[in-house]
Design a protein around this motif. Structure first.
Motif, PDB file in Angstrom:
ATOM      1  N   LYS A   1      -6.060   4.139 -25.650  1.00  0.00           N
ATOM      2  CA  LYS A   1      -6.656   4.622 -26.898  1.00  0.00           C
ATOM      3  C   LYS A   1      -5.633   4.746 -28.021  1.00  0.00           C
ATOM      4  CE  LYS A   1     -10.464   7.182 -24.756  1.00  0.00           C
ATOM      5  NZ  LYS A   1     -11.100   8.519 -24.560  1.00  0.00           N
ATOM      6  N   GLU A   2      -4.410   5.146 -27.672  1.00  0.00           N
ATOM      7  CA  GLU A   2      -3.371   5.335 -28.682  1.00  0.00           C
ATOM      8  C   GLU A   2      -2.658   4.039 -29.053  1.00  0.00           C
ATOM      9  OE1 GLU A   2      -3.501   6.977 -25.787  1.00  0.00           O
ATOM     10  OE2 GLU A   2      -4.467   8.806 -26.537  1.00  0.00           O
ATOM     11  N   LYS A   3      -2.971   2.960 -28.331  1.00  0.00           N
ATOM     12  CA  LYS A   3      -2.329   1.660 -28.519  1.00  0.00           C
ATOM     13  C   LYS A   3      -0.811   1.748 -28.352  1.00  0.00           C
ATOM     14  CE  LYS A   3      -5.828  -0.815 -31.119  1.00  0.00           C
ATOM     15  NZ  LYS A   3      -6.119  -1.753 -32.215  1.00  0.00           N
ATOM     16  N   THR A   4      -0.400   2.559 -27.370  1.00  0.00           N
ATOM     17  CA  THR A   4       1.018   2.695 -27.052  1.00  0.00           C
ATOM     18  C   THR A   4       1.352   2.083 -25.698  1.00  0.00           C
ATOM     19  OG1 THR A   4       0.583   4.863 -26.065  1.00  0.00           O
ATOM     20  CG2 THR A   4       1.232   4.818 -28.388  1.00  0.00           C
ATOM     21  N   ARG A   5       0.327   1.749 -24.921  1.00  0.00           N
ATOM     22  CA  ARG A   5       0.549   1.233 -23.571  1.00  0.00           C
ATOM     23  C   ARG A   5      -0.528   0.214 -23.229  1.00  0.00           C
ATOM     24  NH1 ARG A   5       3.539   2.749 -19.216  1.00  0.00           N
ATOM     25  NH2 ARG A   5       2.682   2.664 -17.117  1.00  0.00           N
ATOM     26  N   LYS A   6      -0.099  -0.892 -22.653  1.00  0.00           N
ATOM     27  CA  LYS A   6      -1.044  -1.919 -22.222  1.00  0.00           C
ATOM     28  C   LYS A   6      -1.434  -1.657 -20.769  1.00  0.00           C
ATOM     29  CE  LYS A   6       1.969  -4.852 -23.818  1.00  0.00           C
ATOM     30  NZ  LYS A   6       2.751  -6.062 -24.168  1.00  0.00           N
ATOM     31  N   ILE A   7      -2.722  -1.679 -20.503  1.00  0.00           N
ATOM     32  CA  ILE A   7      -3.243  -1.423 -19.167  1.00  0.00           C
ATOM     33  C   ILE A   7      -3.771  -2.725 -18.584  1.00  0.00           C
ATOM     34  CG2 ILE A   7      -4.995  -0.190 -17.828  1.00  0.00           C
ATOM     35  CD1 ILE A   7      -4.888   1.990 -20.005  1.00  0.00           C
ATOM     36  N   ILE A   8      -3.359  -3.026 -17.362  1.00  0.00           N
ATOM     37  CA  ILE A   8      -3.874  -4.196 -16.660  1.00  0.00           C
ATOM     38  C   ILE A   8      -4.750  -3.698 -15.522  1.00  0.00           C
ATOM     39  CG2 ILE A   8      -3.312  -6.217 -15.267  1.00  0.00           C
ATOM     40  CD1 ILE A   8      -0.800  -6.540 -16.911  1.00  0.00           C
ATOM     41  N   GLN A   9      -6.024  -3.956 -15.637  1.00  0.00           N
ATOM     42  CA  GLN A   9      -7.010  -3.435 -14.694  1.00  0.00           C
ATOM     43  C   GLN A   9      -7.475  -4.529 -13.740  1.00  0.00           C
ATOM     44  OE1 GLN A   9     -11.192  -2.266 -15.964  1.00  0.00           O
ATOM     45  NE2 GLN A   9     -10.300  -0.242 -15.632  1.00  0.00           N
ATOM     46  N   LEU A  10      -7.391  -4.245 -12.449  1.00  0.00           N
ATOM     47  CA  LEU A  10      -7.840  -5.194 -11.435  1.00  0.00           C
ATOM     48  C   LEU A  10      -9.316  -5.503 -11.638  1.00  0.00           C
ATOM     49  CD1 LEU A  10      -7.286  -6.750  -8.766  1.00  0.00           C
ATOM     50  CD2 LEU A  10      -7.925  -4.650  -7.555  1.00  0.00           C
ATOM     51  N   TRP A  11      -9.674  -6.792 -11.604  1.00  0.00           N
ATOM     52  CA  TRP A  11     -11.042  -7.218 -11.870  1.00  0.00           C
ATOM     53  C   TRP A  11     -12.010  -6.619 -10.843  1.00  0.00           C
ATOM     54  CZ3 TRP A  11     -12.504  -9.496 -16.235  1.00  0.00           C
ATOM     55  CH2 TRP A  11     -13.808 -10.007 -16.309  1.00  0.00           C
ATOM     56  N   ASN A  12     -12.927  -5.803 -11.337  1.00  0.00           N
ATOM     57  CA  ASN A  12     -13.965  -5.198 -10.506  1.00  0.00           C
ATOM     58  C   ASN A  12     -13.403  -4.344  -9.368  1.00  0.00           C
ATOM     59  OD1 ASN A  12     -16.752  -4.781 -10.237  1.00  0.00           O
ATOM     60  ND2 ASN A  12     -16.894  -6.255  -8.566  1.00  0.00           N
ATOM     61  N   ARG A  13     -12.126  -3.962  -9.485  1.00  0.00           N
ATOM     62  CA  ARG A  13     -11.450  -3.162  -8.444  1.00  0.00           C
ATOM     63  C   ARG A  13     -11.535  -3.828  -7.071  1.00  0.00           C
ATOM     64  NH1 ARG A  13     -12.913   3.208  -9.789  1.00  0.00           N
ATOM     65  NH2 ARG A  13     -12.030   3.231 -11.879  1.00  0.00           N
ATOM     66  N   ASP A  14     -11.505  -5.125  -7.058  1.00  0.00           N
ATOM     67  CA  ASP A  14     -11.627  -5.910  -5.834  1.00  0.00           C
ATOM     68  C   ASP A  14     -10.233  -6.267  -5.338  1.00  0.00           C
ATOM     69  OD1 ASP A  14     -12.102  -7.711  -3.832  1.00  0.00           O
ATOM     70  OD2 ASP A  14     -13.196  -9.158  -5.076  1.00  0.00           O
ATOM     71  N   ILE A  15      -9.740  -5.569  -4.307  1.00  0.00           N
ATOM     72  CA  ILE A  15      -8.349  -5.784  -3.900  1.00  0.00           C
ATOM     73  C   ILE A  15      -8.124  -7.125  -3.213  1.00  0.00           C
ATOM     74  CG2 ILE A  15      -7.902  -3.318  -3.714  1.00  0.00           C
ATOM     75  CD1 ILE A  15      -7.801  -3.709  -0.664  1.00  0.00           C
ATOM     76  N   SER A  16      -9.183  -7.872  -2.942  1.00  0.00           N
ATOM     77  CA  SER A  16      -8.965  -9.225  -2.443  1.00  0.00           C
ATOM     78  C   SER A  16      -8.359 -10.083  -3.552  1.00  0.00           C
ATOM     79  CB  SER A  16     -10.275  -9.848  -1.964  1.00  0.00           C
ATOM     80  OG  SER A  16     -11.145 -10.146  -3.038  1.00  0.00           O
ATOM     81  N   ARG A  17      -8.420  -9.618  -4.779  1.00  0.00           N
ATOM     82  CA  ARG A  17      -7.856 -10.349  -5.919  1.00  0.00           C
ATOM     83  C   ARG A  17      -6.500  -9.782  -6.319  1.00  0.00           C
ATOM     84  NH1 ARG A  17     -12.361 -13.384  -9.290  1.00  0.00           N
ATOM     85  NH2 ARG A  17     -13.845 -13.697  -7.595  1.00  0.00           N
ATOM     86  N   MET A  18      -5.864  -9.117  -5.388  1.00  0.00           N
ATOM     87  CA  MET A  18      -4.508  -8.606  -5.581  1.00  0.00           C
ATOM     88  C   MET A  18      -3.675  -8.913  -4.351  1.00  0.00           C
ATOM     89  SD  MET A  18      -3.157  -4.644  -5.967  1.00  0.00           S
ATOM     90  CE  MET A  18      -3.645  -4.401  -7.673  1.00  0.00           C
ATOM     91  N   GLN A  19      -2.430  -9.285  -4.557  1.00  0.00           N
ATOM     92  CA  GLN A  19      -1.506  -9.514  -3.446  1.00  0.00           C
ATOM     93  C   GLN A  19      -0.202  -8.780  -3.742  1.00  0.00           C
ATOM     94  OE1 GLN A  19      -1.773 -11.058  -0.444  1.00  0.00           O
ATOM     95  NE2 GLN A  19       0.292 -10.300  -0.068  1.00  0.00           N
ATOM     96  N   ILE A  20       0.312  -8.068  -2.747  1.00  0.00           N
ATOM     97  CA  ILE A  20       1.593  -7.372  -2.858  1.00  0.00           C
ATOM     98  C   ILE A  20       2.516  -7.884  -1.762  1.00  0.00           C
ATOM     99  CG2 ILE A  20       2.769  -5.150  -2.645  1.00  0.00           C
ATOM    100  CD1 ILE A  20       0.344  -3.834  -3.902  1.00  0.00           C
ATOM    101  N   SER A  21       3.732  -8.220  -2.138  1.00  0.00           N
ATOM    102  CA  SER A  21       4.740  -8.689  -1.186  1.00  0.00           C
ATOM    103  C   SER A  21       5.892  -7.686  -1.205  1.00  0.00           C
ATOM    104  CB  SER A  21       5.240 -10.083  -1.584  1.00  0.00           C
ATOM    105  OG  SER A  21       6.278 -10.515  -0.721  1.00  0.00           O
ATOM    106  N   LEU A  22       5.978  -6.855  -0.173  1.00  0.00           N
ATOM    107  CA  LEU A  22       6.971  -5.795  -0.131  1.00  0.00           C
ATOM    108  C   LEU A  22       8.389  -6.363  -0.032  1.00  0.00           C
ATOM    109  CD1 LEU A  22       5.252  -3.228   2.270  1.00  0.00           C
ATOM    110  CD2 LEU A  22       5.019  -3.464  -0.207  1.00  0.00           C
ATOM    111  N   ALA A  23       9.314  -5.686  -0.707  1.00  0.00           N
ATOM    112  CA  ALA A  23      10.710  -6.120  -0.683  1.00  0.00           C
ATOM    113  C   ALA A  23      11.385  -5.640   0.599  1.00  0.00           C
ATOM    114  CB  ALA A  23      11.453  -5.565  -1.896  1.00  0.00           C
ATOM    115  N   GLU A  24      12.437  -6.350   0.993  1.00  0.00           N
ATOM    116  CA  GLU A  24      13.188  -5.946   2.167  1.00  0.00           C
ATOM    117  C   GLU A  24      14.131  -4.818   1.805  1.00  0.00           C
ATOM    118  OE1 GLU A  24      15.040  -9.608   3.284  1.00  0.00           O
ATOM    119  OE2 GLU A  24      13.462 -10.023   4.728  1.00  0.00           O
ATOM    120  N   GLU A  25      14.627  -4.152   2.828  1.00  0.00           N
ATOM    121  CA  GLU A  25      15.598  -3.089   2.598  1.00  0.00           C
ATOM    122  C   GLU A  25      16.907  -3.666   2.096  1.00  0.00           C
ATOM    123  OE1 GLU A  25      15.139   0.258   2.885  1.00  0.00           O
ATOM    124  OE2 GLU A  25      13.050  -0.225   3.244  1.00  0.00           O
ATOM    125  N   GLY A  26      17.547  -2.937   1.166  1.00  0.00           N
ATOM    126  CA  GLY A  26      18.873  -3.336   0.715  1.00  0.00           C
ATOM    127  C   GLY A  26      18.867  -4.438  -0.291  1.00  0.00           C
TER     128      GLY A  26
END
Length: 302
Positions: free
Chosen positions: A277-302
């Motif tokens: 609302k304040e136009k100070t931050r851009k929000i990226i919203q997952l489409w329809n909150r469907d996590i099949s349309r999101m992928q996360i690849s965790l980083a290794e330790e160190g």
């Protein structure tokens, strides 16, 4: 990595050991963590806090040069490099690419099932990938407007249309494949197609689109808020990804137990970008909150 360079601008930089950095107060760590680099090759770095189960605080980087003394070759790194090579070849050999959102990440499925078994939770089996020749209709989102790219067409049978899941596409982007700059047609469902160079957008280049048109946003995660309701991408201070509506489902799917698990992780998601609302931050919203349309690849330790 035991050391990292903190570079706030071109004229000033400070070398921190991980022991010094973790002793800074919380506010100072949050202020500096977006400006960390490998002291040997200057690749973008991240900081992971110590965990409750005894894992020490550490610096790390997904962007080491191959000849960097801090670079430690690993099976996951080799897999990511191979994925980048295969995607580059796909661009050459194919007329188009169909993103298979039903294809689950092989690197997380076993871990997720193990974690769920330990806690007594049941994880659904991954959906079987769609046949290479199938073009089954996808149910349109219920809470989102239908994507309206100007480049829309129904694929013809004689085209060489490759099919690939989000994991390989994310790995290839993180390892510098040509996908984000390619003219290859990419289908996000049976009807809508986009030029790859217009579809894949790094978080640092994200900006609100006309009529809320979706994109595939990608990059790495710097850190989360304390309640783990927002993901903060690296390389940009004005972008946030809300996950409060599907936090538990996301944690289960990607076997995320602590905030630190997400620090330095690679991520790609199909979503829309808009201003708060304040136009100070851009929000990226997952489409329809469907996590099949999101992928996360965790980083290794160190």
């Amino acid at each position: 990595m035991l050391d990292a360079i903190c570079r706030m601008d071109k004229l000033s930089q400070t070398v921190y050991s991980v022991f010094q950095f973790q002793r800074l107060d919380e506010a100072e760590i949050e202020r500096l963590r977006q400006h960390l680099y490998c002291p040997a090759c200057a690749g973008k770095a991240y900081f992971r806090k110590a965990s409750k189960d005894g894992k020490a605080a550490c610096f790390g980087s997904r962007y080491h040069q191959l000849d960097c003394r801090e670079f430690k070759p690993s099976a996951s790194r080799q897999r990511e490099e191979q994925d980048a090579s295969e995607v580059n070849q796909l661009i050459v050999d194919s007329d188009a690419l169909r993103i298979d959102f039903s294809k689950h990440a092989s690197s997380h499925s076993t871990k997720a099932k193990t974690a769920a078994t330990a806690t007594g939770n049941r994880v659904s089996e991954p959906a079987a990938p769609m046949p290479q020749t199938a073009h089954s209709p996808i149910t349109p989102p219920v809470k989102e407007s239908t994507p309206t790219p100007s480049e829309a067409s129904i694929p013809t049978p004689d085209k060489r249309i490759a099919r690939e899941g989000l994991e390989k596409l994310l790995h290839s982007l993180l390892r510098g494949s040509e996908l984000a700059s390619s003219d290859l047609w990419v289908y996000t469902d049976d009807k809508y197609r986009w030029r790859a160079k217009n579809l894949f957008v790094n978080f640092s280049q994200a900006s609100p689109t006309d009529n809320g048109a979706p994109r595939m946003y990608w990059g790495t995660i710097s850190h989360t808020d304390k309640a783990m309701l927002w993901l903060n991408p690296a390389d940009c201070k004005d972008v946030g990804i809300p996950i409060d509506g599907f936090k538990e489902e996301l944690q289960q799917r990607f076997a995320i137990e602590h905030r630190r698990d997400l620090e330095g992780a690679g991520i790609i998601l199909f979503g829309k970008c808009f201003w708060n609302k304040e136009k100070t931050r851009k929000i990226i919203q997952l489409w329809n909150r469907d996590i099949s349309r999101m992928q996360i690849s965790l980083a290794e330790e160190g």
